[in-house]
Design a protein around this motif. Structure first.
Motif, PDB file in Angstrom:
ATOM      1  N   GLY A  22       0.814  -1.220   0.000  1.00  0.00           N
ATOM      2  CA  GLY A  22       0.000   0.000   0.000  1.00  0.00           C
ATOM      3  C   GLY A  22       0.840   1.259   0.000  1.00  0.00           C
ATOM      4  N   ILE A  23       1.883   1.265   0.810  1.00  0.00           N
ATOM      5  CA  ILE A  23       2.768   2.427   0.867  1.00  0.00           C
ATOM      6  C   ILE A  23       3.475   2.625  -0.477  1.00  0.00           C
ATOM      7  N   LEU A  24       3.942   1.535  -1.057  1.00  0.00           N
ATOM      8  CA  LEU A  24       4.615   1.647  -2.357  1.00  0.00           C
ATOM      9  C   LEU A  24       3.654   2.126  -3.446  1.00  0.00           C
ATOM     10  N   LEU A  25       2.413   1.653  -3.404  1.00  0.00           N
ATOM     11  CA  LEU A  25       1.437   2.085  -4.404  1.00  0.00           C
ATOM     12  C   LEU A  25       1.112   3.573  -4.271  1.00  0.00           C
ATOM     13  N   ALA A  26       1.263   4.132  -3.088  1.00  0.00           N
ATOM     14  CA  ALA A  26       1.032   5.569  -2.900  1.00  0.00           C
ATOM     15  C   ALA A  26       2.293   6.376  -3.146  1.00  0.00           C
ATOM     16  N   ALA A  27       3.446   5.882  -2.692  1.00  0.00           N
ATOM     17  CA  ALA A  27       4.685   6.654  -2.746  1.00  0.00           C
ATOM     18  C   ALA A  27       5.285   6.733  -4.144  1.00  0.00           C
ATOM     19  N   VAL A  28       5.257   5.651  -4.885  1.00  0.00           N
ATOM     20  CA  VAL A  28       5.892   5.651  -6.209  1.00  0.00           C
ATOM     21  C   VAL A  28       5.197   6.616  -7.161  1.00  0.00           C
TER      22      VAL A  28
END
Length: 59
Positions: A37-43
């Motif tokens: 989830g964090i990667l899907l938001a941060a990238v």
């Protein structure tokens, strides 16, 4: 991991307070979901900021 010491400290304190064995249990599914989830938001956010910066310098 930055977030590991607080729960570990809580488990240690609870173990001392109750005089019983309390261990830290981490659910790998929840951790995996959080990381994805964090990667899907941060990238995309990083790509968007980079694209805006590159466009400003190109103009």
């Amino acid at each position: 991991m930055v977030t590991l010491p607080p729960p570990a400290g809580l488990a240690s304190g609870l173990s001392q307070s109750t005089s019983s064995d309390v261990s830290l249990h981490l659910n790998s599914g929840a951790i995996t979901t959080a990381v994805i989830g964090i990667l899907l938001a941060a990238v995309p956010a990083g790509i968007g900021v980079t694209a805006k910066t590159v466009r400003r310098r190109a103009v």
